[in-house]
Design a protein around this motif. Structure first.
Motif, PDB file in Angstrom:
ATOM      1  N   VAL A   1       0.869  -1.173   0.000  1.00 35.74           N
ATOM      2  CA  VAL A   1       0.000   0.000   0.000  1.00 35.74           C
ATOM      3  C   VAL A   1       0.906   1.223   0.000  1.00 35.74           C
ATOM      4  CG1 VAL A   1      -1.842   1.219   1.209  1.00 35.74           C
ATOM      5  CG2 VAL A   1      -1.669  -1.270   1.417  1.00 35.74           C
ATOM      6  N   THR A   2       0.754   2.091  -0.986  1.00 41.08           N
ATOM      7  CA  THR A   2       1.525   3.322  -1.039  1.00 41.08           C
ATOM      8  C   THR A   2       0.661   4.445  -0.488  1.00 41.08           C
ATOM      9  OG1 THR A   2       2.686   2.545  -3.009  1.00 41.08           O
ATOM     10  CG2 THR A   2       2.810   4.905  -2.532  1.00 41.08           C
ATOM     11  N   VAL A   3       1.210   5.169   0.496  1.00 45.18           N
ATOM     12  CA  VAL A   3       0.466   6.250   1.143  1.00 45.18           C
ATOM     13  C   VAL A   3       1.275   7.538   1.070  1.00 45.18           C
ATOM     14  CG1 VAL A   3      -0.695   4.630   2.691  1.00 45.18           C
ATOM     15  CG2 VAL A   3       1.386   5.758   3.457  1.00 45.18           C
ATOM     16  N   THR A   4       0.584   8.647   1.255  1.00 44.24           N
ATOM     17  CA  THR A   4       1.225   9.955   1.268  1.00 44.24           C
ATOM     18  C   THR A   4       1.822  10.223   2.639  1.00 44.24           C
ATOM     19  OG1 THR A   4      -0.377  10.778  -0.327  1.00 44.24           O
ATOM     20  CG2 THR A   4       0.822  12.423   0.914  1.00 44.24           C
ATOM     21  N   GLY A   5       3.047  10.719   2.670  1.00 47.30           N
ATOM     22  CA  GLY A   5       3.678  11.123   3.916  1.00 47.30           C
ATOM     23  C   GLY A   5       4.321   9.992   4.680  1.00 47.30           C
ATOM     24  N   ARG A   6       4.699  10.312   5.911  1.00 52.70           N
ATOM     25  CA  ARG A   6       5.351   9.361   6.808  1.00 52.70           C
ATOM     26  C   ARG A   6       4.337   8.907   7.852  1.00 52.70           C
ATOM     27  NH1 ARG A   6       8.534   9.489   3.151  1.00 52.70           N
ATOM     28  NH2 ARG A   6      10.535  10.520   3.178  1.00 52.70           N
ATOM     29  N   PRO A   7       4.190   7.612   8.049  1.00 52.14           N
ATOM     30  CA  PRO A   7       3.200   7.129   9.008  1.00 52.14           C
ATOM     31  C   PRO A   7       3.647   7.322  10.454  1.00 52.14           C
ATOM     32  CG  PRO A   7       4.411   5.293   8.108  1.00 52.14           C
ATOM     33  CD  PRO A   7       4.879   6.522   7.380  1.00 52.14           C
ATOM     34  N   GLY A   8       2.674   7.669  11.286  1.00 50.36           N
ATOM     35  CA  GLY A   8       2.926   7.773  12.719  1.00 50.36           C
ATOM     36  C   GLY A   8       2.589   6.467  13.412  1.00 50.36           C
ATOM     37  N   PRO A   9       2.698   6.452  14.736  1.00 50.76           N
ATOM     38  CA  PRO A   9       2.464   5.222  15.499  1.00 50.76           C
ATOM     39  C   PRO A   9       1.055   4.645  15.333  1.00 50.76           C
ATOM     40  CG  PRO A   9       3.409   6.929  16.909  1.00 50.76           C
ATOM     41  CD  PRO A   9       3.152   7.537  15.583  1.00 50.76           C
ATOM     42  N   ARG A  10       0.041   5.485  15.224  1.00 46.58           N
ATOM     43  CA  ARG A  10      -1.329   4.989  15.058  1.00 46.58           C
ATOM     44  C   ARG A  10      -1.500   4.294  13.717  1.00 46.58           C
ATOM     45  NH1 ARG A  10      -5.570   9.339  16.013  1.00 46.58           N
ATOM     46  NH2 ARG A  10      -6.915   7.526  15.900  1.00 46.58           N
ATOM     47  N   VAL A  11      -0.880   4.834  12.689  1.00 44.68           N
ATOM     48  CA  VAL A  11      -0.970   4.213  11.366  1.00 44.68           C
ATOM     49  C   VAL A  11      -0.237   2.878  11.371  1.00 44.68           C
ATOM     50  CG1 VAL A  11      -0.330   4.436   8.938  1.00 44.68           C
ATOM     51  CG2 VAL A  11      -1.252   6.412  10.171  1.00 44.68           C
TER      52      VAL A  11
ATOM     53  N   GLY B   1       8.526  11.515  -0.453  1.00 44.56           N
ATOM     54  CA  GLY B   1       7.507  11.844   0.530  1.00 44.56           C
ATOM     55  C   GLY B   1       6.382  10.833   0.637  1.00 44.56           C
ATOM     56  N   HIS B   2       6.565   9.696   0.027  1.00 45.60           N
ATOM     57  CA  HIS B   2       5.568   8.636   0.110  1.00 45.60           C
ATOM     58  C   HIS B   2       6.116   7.503   0.970  1.00 45.60           C
ATOM     59  CE1 HIS B   2       4.771  10.748  -3.678  1.00 45.60           C
ATOM     60  NE2 HIS B   2       3.507  10.566  -3.328  1.00 45.60           N
ATOM     61  N   THR B   3       5.224   6.653   1.419  1.00 46.64           N
ATOM     62  CA  THR B   3       5.625   5.491   2.193  1.00 46.64           C
ATOM     63  C   THR B   3       4.955   4.269   1.613  1.00 46.64           C
ATOM     64  OG1 THR B   3       5.850   6.824   4.197  1.00 46.64           O
ATOM     65  CG2 THR B   3       5.652   4.453   4.498  1.00 46.64           C
ATOM     66  N   ARG B   4       5.723   3.193   1.490  1.00 47.61           N
ATOM     67  CA  ARG B   4       5.177   1.913   1.032  1.00 47.61           C
ATOM     68  C   ARG B   4       5.074   0.996   2.233  1.00 47.61           C
ATOM     69  NH1 ARG B   4       9.216   0.790  -3.823  1.00 47.61           N
ATOM     70  NH2 ARG B   4      10.427   0.460  -1.963  1.00 47.61           N
ATOM     71  N   LEU B   5       3.885   0.475   2.461  1.00 51.48           N
ATOM     72  CA  LEU B   5       3.617  -0.459   3.546  1.00 51.48           C
ATOM     73  C   LEU B   5       3.425  -1.823   2.904  1.00 51.48           C
ATOM     74  CD1 LEU B   5       0.985   1.777   5.353  1.00 51.48           C
ATOM     75  CD2 LEU B   5       3.411   1.549   5.935  1.00 51.48           C
ATOM     76  N   ARG B   6       4.292  -2.772   3.237  1.00 51.57           N
ATOM     77  CA  ARG B   6       4.256  -4.075   2.571  1.00 51.57           C
ATOM     78  C   ARG B   6       4.081  -5.179   3.601  1.00 51.57           C
ATOM     79  NH1 ARG B   6       8.938  -5.519  -1.577  1.00 51.57           N
ATOM     80  NH2 ARG B   6       7.933  -3.777  -2.588  1.00 51.57           N
TER      81      ARG B   6
ATOM     82  N   VAL C   1      -7.878  -3.433   6.217  1.00 49.49           N
ATOM     83  CA  VAL C   1      -6.678  -2.593   6.219  1.00 49.49           C
ATOM     84  C   VAL C   1      -6.976  -1.260   5.540  1.00 49.49           C
ATOM     85  CG1 VAL C   1      -4.347  -2.334   5.250  1.00 49.49           C
ATOM     86  CG2 VAL C   1      -5.004  -4.472   6.379  1.00 49.49           C
ATOM     87  N   VAL C   2      -7.613  -1.314   4.389  1.00 48.45           N
ATOM     88  CA  VAL C   2      -7.945  -0.081   3.656  1.00 48.45           C
ATOM     89  C   VAL C   2      -8.867   0.798   4.502  1.00 48.45           C
ATOM     90  CG1 VAL C   2      -9.146   0.834   1.621  1.00 48.45           C
ATOM     91  CG2 VAL C   2      -7.550  -1.083   1.387  1.00 48.45           C
ATOM     92  N   ARG C   3      -9.872   0.195   5.138  1.00 48.08           N
ATOM     93  CA  ARG C   3     -10.813   0.944   5.969  1.00 48.08           C
ATOM     94  C   ARG C   3     -10.089   1.567   7.165  1.00 48.08           C
ATOM     95  NH1 ARG C   3     -14.597  -2.328   5.756  1.00 48.08           N
ATOM     96  NH2 ARG C   3     -13.810  -3.790   7.301  1.00 48.08           N
ATOM     97  N   SER C   4      -9.212   0.802   7.814  1.00 43.04           N
ATOM     98  CA  SER C   4      -8.478   1.321   8.971  1.00 43.04           C
ATOM     99  C   SER C   4      -7.607   2.518   8.592  1.00 43.04           C
ATOM    100  CB  SER C   4      -7.588   0.233   9.576  1.00 43.04           C
ATOM    101  OG  SER C   4      -8.365  -0.787  10.137  1.00 43.04           O
ATOM    102  N   LEU C   5      -6.910   2.406   7.485  1.00 42.07           N
ATOM    103  CA  LEU C   5      -6.075   3.522   7.033  1.00 42.07           C
ATOM    104  C   LEU C   5      -6.934   4.741   6.701  1.00 42.07           C
ATOM    105  CD1 LEU C   5      -3.476   1.616   4.831  1.00 42.07           C
ATOM    106  CD2 LEU C   5      -3.117   2.600   7.111  1.00 42.07           C
ATOM    107  N   GLY C   6      -8.056   4.510   6.022  1.00 42.62           N
ATOM    108  CA  GLY C   6      -8.959   5.607   5.699  1.00 42.62           C
ATOM    109  C   GLY C   6      -9.520   6.266   6.945  1.00 42.62           C
ATOM    110  N   ASP C   7      -9.884   5.473   7.947  1.00 40.27           N
ATOM    111  CA  ASP C   7     -10.404   6.020   9.206  1.00 40.27           C
ATOM    112  C   ASP C   7      -9.376   6.893   9.909  1.00 40.27           C
ATOM    113  OD1 ASP C   7     -12.789   4.701   8.777  1.00 40.27           O
ATOM    114  OD2 ASP C   7     -12.395   3.104  10.255  1.00 40.27           O
ATOM    115  N   LEU C   8      -8.098   6.621   9.680  1.00 39.74           N
ATOM    116  CA  LEU C   8      -7.022   7.413  10.277  1.00 39.74           C
ATOM    117  C   LEU C   8      -6.649   8.622   9.425  1.00 39.74           C
ATOM    118  CD1 LEU C   8      -4.786   4.491  11.543  1.00 39.74           C
ATOM    119  CD2 LEU C   8      -6.075   6.114  12.951  1.00 39.74           C
ATOM    120  N   GLY C   9      -7.345   8.807   8.316  1.00 39.00           N
ATOM    121  CA  GLY C   9      -7.087   9.964   7.449  1.00 39.00           C
ATOM    122  C   GLY C   9      -5.885   9.809   6.545  1.00 39.00           C
TER     123      GLY C   9
END
Length: 72
Positions: A9-19, A34-39, A51-59
């Motif tokens: 999953v490629t996301v914008t920015g750097r993930p914090g602890p909640r992500v 400036g992107h992050t890949r979560l594998r 997983v998609v829903r959880s990430l979306g819920d975290l903005g």
């Protein structure tokens, strides 16, 4: 027998602890752009949607999602 598939999953920015807590066991690869890949492994379609829903819920802005070949 291994079940599930490896996804990235490629996301914008750097993930914090909640992500990171939303994707336990995932490898985190930060890029210079400036992107992050979560594998990581996802057991089935329902887990993938979770997983998609959880990430979306975290903005988290998801830029891409695809299956990847597992490492040897």
């Amino acid at each position: 027998m291994v079940q599930g598939m490896a996804y990235e999953v490629t996301v914008t920015g750097r993930p914090g602890p909640r992500v990171l807590a939303a994707v336990p066991g995932f490898e985190v690869l930060c890029t210079e752009s400036g992107h992050t890949r979560l594998r990581g492994w996802i057991a089935d379609q329902a887990a993938l949607q979770g997983v998609v829903r959880s990430l979306g819920d975290l903005g988290v802005a998801i830029e891409g999602l695809h299956r990847v070949d597992p490492p040897d």
